[in-house]
Design an enzyme around this catalytic site. Sequence first.
Site, PDB file in Angstrom:
ATOM      1  N   ALA A  50     -58.070 112.458 -34.007  1.00  0.00           N
ATOM      2  CA  ALA A  50     -56.791 112.091 -33.407  1.00  0.00           C
ATOM      3  C   ALA A  50     -56.619 112.826 -32.069  1.00  0.00           C
ATOM      4  O   ALA A  50     -57.590 113.119 -31.385  1.00  0.00           O
ATOM      5  CB  ALA A  50     -55.662 112.389 -34.388  1.00  0.00           C
ATOM      6  N   VAL A  73     -62.910 111.987 -29.590  1.00  0.00           N
ATOM      7  CA  VAL A  73     -61.685 112.773 -29.701  1.00  0.00           C
ATOM      8  C   VAL A  73     -60.602 112.052 -28.909  1.00  0.00           C
ATOM      9  O   VAL A  73     -60.836 111.574 -27.797  1.00  0.00           O
ATOM     10  CB  VAL A  73     -61.873 114.201 -29.137  1.00  0.00           C
ATOM     11  CG1 VAL A  73     -60.576 114.994 -29.271  1.00  0.00           C
ATOM     12  CG2 VAL A  73     -63.026 114.917 -29.828  1.00  0.00           C
ATOM     13  N   CYS A  74     -59.410 111.962 -29.504  1.00  0.00           N
ATOM     14  CA  CYS A  74     -58.256 111.390 -28.825  1.00  0.00           C
ATOM     15  C   CYS A  74     -58.562 109.960 -28.372  1.00  0.00           C
ATOM     16  O   CYS A  74     -59.111 109.169 -29.132  1.00  0.00           O
ATOM     17  CB  CYS A  74     -57.855 112.312 -27.669  1.00  0.00           C
ATOM     18  SG  CYS A  74     -56.210 112.039 -26.999  1.00  0.00           S
ATOM     19  N   THR A  75     -58.261 109.625 -27.119  1.00  0.00           N
ATOM     20  CA  THR A  75     -58.497 108.264 -26.645  1.00  0.00           C
ATOM     21  C   THR A  75     -59.962 107.994 -26.322  1.00  0.00           C
ATOM     22  O   THR A  75     -60.292 106.901 -25.839  1.00  0.00           O
ATOM     23  CB  THR A  75     -57.627 107.952 -25.417  1.00  0.00           C
ATOM     24  OG1 THR A  75     -57.846 108.940 -24.411  1.00  0.00           O
ATOM     25  CG2 THR A  75     -56.155 107.919 -25.800  1.00  0.00           C
TER      26      THR A  75
END
Length: 207
Positions: free
Chosen positions: A149, A99-101
């Site tokens: 994202a 998730v995300c970074t």
Amino acid sequence: MRIAIPLFDRFTALDAVGPYEVLKFLPGAEIVFVAEKPGPVRDVPKWLAISADAAFADVDSCDVLLVPGGPGSRGLLQNDELLGWIRRMHERSIWTTSVCTGSLLLAAAGLLKGLSATTHWGAIDVLESFGATYTPERVVFQGKIVTAAGVSSGIDMALALAAHIADQTTAEAIQLAIEYDPQPPFDAGSPAKAPQAAKDLLARGIR
């Protein structure tokens, strides 16, 4: 079905907790939070802590690996202990997700080279520096690797993953259980849609 979620200093809480709230409903789910050592790990402003149940050395396999992101992830892109553990988990996992970074950690571990992936919009250049191809989709499936994202997209990813692991009806029941029916009051959730004033405030720092 063991679901392992690694934690690190300055992670983003919703990256981990959003998918946790979905995946905990899956039949037979066992979720373990893992860190360098057992005990509390604090999020980015250090106000919230989640307790890790086990150290990396204590967990040798999982069915689902879920790597959250956060500002702390950028300082771990050469961390041999964490990256080596991610590689070992990936070897035997059924699903490897981020998730995300968190996708930057998958990329730094060599798992995204030549693949399409997503991440937070502010980390596209770092993701692509490891040989991945950024795509602006909210959730990206590439074989058994799934990237989501920024932050809130982890809930979408977890619901999509639940449908693959169980079935669509189970995923829909989980969505109903958590009453996930987004109706945001503003249409500012991506750089393409956010007004310039919001972008300027974010660039200066909200707090």
